[in-house]
Design a protein around this motif. Structure first.
Motif, PDB file in Angstrom:
ATOM      1  N   PHE A   1      20.136 -19.073  21.833  1.00 49.12           N
ATOM      2  CA  PHE A   1      20.753 -17.276  22.247  1.00 49.12           C
ATOM      3  C   PHE A   1      19.294 -16.311  23.441  1.00 49.12           C
ATOM      4  N   SER A   2      20.056 -16.398  24.846  1.00 45.37           N
ATOM      5  CA  SER A   2      18.982 -15.774  25.325  1.00 45.37           C
ATOM      6  C   SER A   2      19.770 -14.483  26.015  1.00 45.37           C
ATOM      7  N   ALA A   3      19.223 -13.085  24.985  1.00 43.46           N
ATOM      8  CA  ALA A   3      20.214 -12.162  25.162  1.00 43.46           C
ATOM      9  C   ALA A   3      19.166 -11.557  26.296  1.00 43.46           C
ATOM     10  N   ARG A   4      20.553 -10.412  27.330  1.00 36.75           N
ATOM     11  CA  ARG A   4      20.155 -10.130  27.843  1.00 36.75           C
ATOM     12  C   ARG A   4      20.669  -8.181  28.034  1.00 36.75           C
ATOM     13  N   LYS A   5      21.680  -8.504  26.824  1.00 31.65           N
ATOM     14  CA  LYS A   5      21.885  -7.228  26.577  1.00 31.65           C
ATOM     15  C   LYS A   5      22.833  -6.378  25.305  1.00 31.65           C
TER      16      LYS A   5
END
Length: 360
Positions: free
Chosen positions: A110-114
């Motif tokens: 996961f490359s979480a942005r929001k």
């Protein structure tokens, strides 16, 4: 040269604790149909700067900014005086616990942005525009086509392959915007917060008019079944012309239609209402409006996205919107494409031709 307009904040909706506007003077006299503690139209949010009052202390001669002839005033939030009245027990099992916060790591890919949180569910947007959801699904708020709970983050398959840019979660409903300006909604629609037909709206209108509820033909309340199917949808309603088809739970993301050719840039969700900003700076709201949180100057609810005319009439362009459970805050600035005829010609924006302003 005038300083650039960085925008002003406006608030409307529930104001029982002064959280929308901080004083009776700002709230104004309640209008017809406006309950005490409600603000039905956008009011500018201003900082408290008057003399010492409740929730405000004044001092002189202390602090780093004090000096000869200077008075240092400490301003506290309008609601802060209530906190001193309560004694919070500092014991395990009370308001403060000694156990550490619950922690759970997300998958490494996961490359979480929001990340946004509803009452019982969570939504996550990654940098590649993919939406994941998990938590309680009993109101369809996860968007997986069922009302089942989800313990682990799961991709919302109906949106997979579409690049999403914004994300919002209400108590039991969810919304997101795509890179192309489309708005998708799903979850609970009891008050029309999804912008889909709801049974509560005609019932509310009938109560106001004193009529008895009445169904003709096949009056149905659409919701998700255990297998995850939607029994009826807004498109079916439009296709069949059946005005008695209602949606209480939308378990799959639904593309929401807006009047005219508009593109949505931002969305925010309250407890049972939703607000969206268009790329041209207009604000639309819908859902439950009993406290005026829709900003239409009345306390009616609506299951159709409706333009908040206040900002259009005052030539303000909406930049941001944040929904509380029962109120709404909006950041707006003067519309750069508008040149007021009552100001001097020299104050017109450079990008606007001189002929666009009336001669004084």
């Amino acid at each position: 040269m005038a300083a650039p307009d960085t925008g002003r904040w406006f608030g409307f909706g529930f104001n029982g604790f002064g959280q929308t506007v901080s004083s009776a003077a700002e709230a104004g006299t309640p209008a017809d149909g406006e309950a005490e503690g409600s603000v039905l139209e956008p009011r500018r949010v201003t900082a408290c700067s008057s003399g010492p009052a409740r929730g405000e202390a004044s001092s002189s001669g202390d602090g780093p900014d004090a000096g000869p002839g200077r008075s240092v005033r400490r301003v506290f939030p309008a609601w802060s005086h209530t906190a001193a009245l309560a004694v919070f027990p500092l014991i395990p099992g009370g308001y403060i616990t000694t156990s550490p916060p619950f922690y759970k790591s997300l998958p490494s890919q996961f490359s979480a942005r929001k990340l946004v949180l509803g009452s019982e569910h969570a939504l996550l947007l990654t940098f590649d525009g993919t939406v994941h959801s998990w938590g309680s699904g009993r109101h369809g708020q996860l968007g997986h086509g069922s009302v089942k709970d989800q313990a682990q983050p799961r991709i919302v398959e109906a949106l997979h392959g579409l690049a999403m840019t914004e994300l919002a979660a209400g108590t039991w409903h969810s919304a997101c915007t795509s890179a192309s300006g489309d708005l998708y909604v799903w979850g609970w629609n009891e008050s029309g917060q999804l912008g889909l037909p709801t049974k509560s709206r005609p019932e509310e209108e009938q109560r106001r008019s004193g009529q008895q509820p009445e169904l003709c033909g096949e009056g149905t309340q659409a919701q998700s079944d255990a297998s995850g199917g939607i029994t009826k949808s807004s498109t079916e309603r439009a296709a069949t012309g059946n005005a008695n088809v209602f949606i209480s739970i939308q378990a799959f993301p639904a593309l929401l239609d807006f009047p005219g050719e508009v593109e949505i840039s931002k969305v925010s969700c309250g407890s049972r209402h939703t607000a969206a900003i268009t790329r041209s700076g207009e604000l639309f709201t819908w859902g439950w409006g009993s406290y005026g949180q829709l900003g239409h100057g009345q306390s009616d609810s609506t299951d159709l996205p409706k333009l908040v005319e206040y900002f259009v009439n005052t030539h303000l362009s909406v930049l941001d919107v944040v929904c509380g459970p029962w109120n709404t805050f909006v950041l707006a600035q003067r519309d750069m494409n508008y040149c007021d005829v009552i100001v001097e010609v020299t104050r017109c924006q450079p990008a606007i031709p001189l002929t666009a302003c009336e001669k004084m």
